[in-house]
Design a protein around this motif. Structure first.
Motif, short mmCIF file in Angstrom:
data_model
loop_
_atom_site.label_atom_id
_atom_site.label_comp_id
_atom_site.label_asym_id
_atom_site.label_seq_id
_atom_site.Cartn_x
_atom_site.Cartn_y
_atom_site.Cartn_z
N ARG A 40 58.79 -68.36 63.46
CA ARG A 40 57.71 -68.41 62.46
C ARG A 40 56.68 -67.36 62.86
O ARG A 40 56.35 -67.21 64.06
CB ARG A 40 57.06 -69.80 62.45
N ASN A 51 45.74 -68.97 58.46
CA ASN A 51 46.07 -70.13 59.30
C ASN A 51 44.83 -70.50 60.10
O ASN A 51 44.49 -71.68 60.23
CB ASN A 51 47.20 -69.82 60.29
N VAL A 103 43.46 -72.31 55.44
CA VAL A 103 43.55 -72.08 53.99
C VAL A 103 45.03 -72.04 53.58
O VAL A 103 45.84 -71.44 54.28
CB VAL A 103 42.84 -70.75 53.63
N PHE A 104 45.38 -72.69 52.45
CA PHE A 104 46.75 -72.61 51.94
C PHE A 104 47.07 -71.15 51.60
O PHE A 104 46.33 -70.50 50.85
CB PHE A 104 46.92 -73.48 50.68
N THR A 105 48.21 -70.69 52.11
CA THR A 105 48.54 -69.26 52.00
C THR A 105 49.69 -68.99 51.04
O THR A 105 49.56 -68.16 50.14
CB THR A 105 48.88 -68.70 53.41
N GLY A 106 50.84 -69.64 51.26
CA GLY A 106 51.99 -69.43 50.38
C GLY A 106 52.38 -67.97 50.28
O GLY A 106 52.61 -67.30 51.29
N GLU A 137 57.32 -67.59 52.21
CA GLU A 137 56.79 -68.95 52.33
C GLU A 137 56.96 -69.68 51.00
O GLU A 137 57.11 -69.04 49.94
CB GLU A 137 55.30 -68.88 52.72
N TYR A 163 52.66 -71.92 47.04
CA TYR A 163 51.76 -73.08 47.02
C TYR A 163 50.98 -73.22 45.72
O TYR A 163 50.01 -73.97 45.65
CB TYR A 163 50.82 -73.05 48.23
N LYS A 170 42.38 -76.37 53.17
CA LYS A 170 43.24 -77.57 53.21
C LYS A 170 42.42 -78.86 53.27
O LYS A 170 42.74 -79.85 52.61
CB LYS A 170 44.23 -77.48 54.38
N ARG A 219 52.39 -81.55 50.54
CA ARG A 219 52.41 -80.68 51.73
C ARG A 219 53.64 -80.93 52.61
O ARG A 219 54.22 -79.98 53.14
CB ARG A 219 51.13 -80.90 52.54
N ARG A 220 54.04 -82.18 52.75
CA ARG A 220 55.19 -82.45 53.62
C ARG A 220 56.31 -83.22 52.92
O ARG A 220 57.34 -83.49 53.52
CB ARG A 220 54.75 -83.18 54.89
N ASN A 278 57.25 -73.27 56.07
CA ASN A 278 58.05 -74.07 55.14
C ASN A 278 59.38 -73.44 54.78
O ASN A 278 60.37 -74.17 54.58
CB ASN A 278 57.23 -74.39 53.88
O1 LIG Z 1 49.52 -72.35 53.96
C1 LIG Z 1 50.76 -72.27 53.95
O2 LIG Z 1 51.38 -71.48 53.22
C2 LIG Z 1 51.56 -73.20 54.85
C3 LIG Z 1 51.97 -72.54 56.14
O3 LIG Z 1 50.92 -72.04 56.88
O4 LIG Z 1 50.78 -74.32 55.09
P1 LIG Z 1 51.29 -75.78 55.47
O5 LIG Z 1 51.71 -75.74 56.91
O6 LIG Z 1 50.04 -76.60 55.25
O7 LIG Z 1 52.39 -76.18 54.55
#
Ligand SMILES: O=C(O)[C@@H](CO)OP(=O)(O)O
Length: 229
Positions: free
Chosen positions: A8, A15, A19-22, A87, A90, A98, A114-115, A184
């Motif tokens: 990864r 990170n 902040v959500f990145t996607g 990724e 998102y 987040k 998220r999970r 992810n």
């Molecule tokens: O922000 C994101 O794109 C992902 C990975 O950093 O976040 P998360 O781990 O919360 O799924």
């Protein structure tokens, strides 16, 4: 059968900011650069020879691969890039803090996206400036292939497809393959490789900059997996 190394990307600037990145193309933070160097040192000290490298289209994964290969003194290694290793998209959560999203939507819904496996985040509208169709990096792709928000299941489809299309043939040639990708997109691949159920995958977290090694039998079943430390 060859060996597979999953890594990864090192911590990115978002990170660090939580902040959500996607699919947002955010670069590595200083800490992430150090993590990528450390991953390269581990490859070197374990005397691993990488034959080919795959990365997503996103610069945090590309730079991690480059720094890792540089540190391991393997800059000649051929790298291939694919959006299919990107990724998970998102959706409308991209660019949002987040903790603020958690507060706004509640823990159950937050975690289901998220999970969880099947639930996608709220989609981007087609005219949203974050729609990947407005990004020149994806101009060669069919707009219908570009996501506006993905569940882990959606991500898994493209990642596992790409694994069979491009990566498995290299493993079949006995090559040692590096994949530099994302929390992810790697969870999706790990779920497939290790036969983890869609419930159990919720508990799997992939740490930044840690090389995960996989060895296979002749039918591409995993015979051992471990982390380099
Ligand atoms: O922000 C994101 O794109 C992902 C990975 O950093 O976040 P998360 O781990 O919360 O799924």
């Amino acid at each position: 059968m060859g060996k597979l190394i999953l890594v990864r990307h090192g911590k990115s600037l978002w990170n660090v900011k939580n902040v959500f990145t996607g699919w947002t193309d955010i670069d590595l933070a200083a800490e992430g650069i150090e993590e990528a160097k450390n991953a390269g040192e581990l490859i070197k000290s374990n005397l691993i020879n990488i034959d080919i490298c795959f990365s997503s289209y996103l610069k945090r994964a590309i730079r991690t691969a480059w720094i890792l290969l540089d540190t391991a003194e393997m800059m000649h290694v051929d790298c291939r890039y694919s959006w299919k290793l990107n990724e998970r998209h998102y959706g409308d959560w991209q660019g949002k803090n987040k903790d603020e999203v958690l507060k706004a939507v509640g823990e159950e819904y937050f975690l289901s996206i998220r999970r969880g496996y099947d639930t996608a985040p709220p989609s981007l509208s087609t005219n949203d400036e974050r729609n990947p169709k407005f990004d020149p990096n994806y101009k060669a792709l069919d707009v219908s292939d570009l996501p506006l928000g993905e569940s882990l299941k959606d991500t898994s489809k493209r990642v596992v497809n790409y694994f069979f299309e491009a990566i498995a043939p290299e493993l079949a040639k006995d090559r040692t393959v590096l994949i530099s990708a994302h929390g992810n997109s790697l969870r999706a691949l790990i779920e497939y490789l290790e036969h983890i159920s869609s419930e159990e995958i919720a508990k799997v977290e992939v740490a930044t900059g840690v090389p995960h090694m996989y060895e296979f039998d002749g039918k591409l079943n995993v015979t051992s997996h471990y982390q380099l430390k």
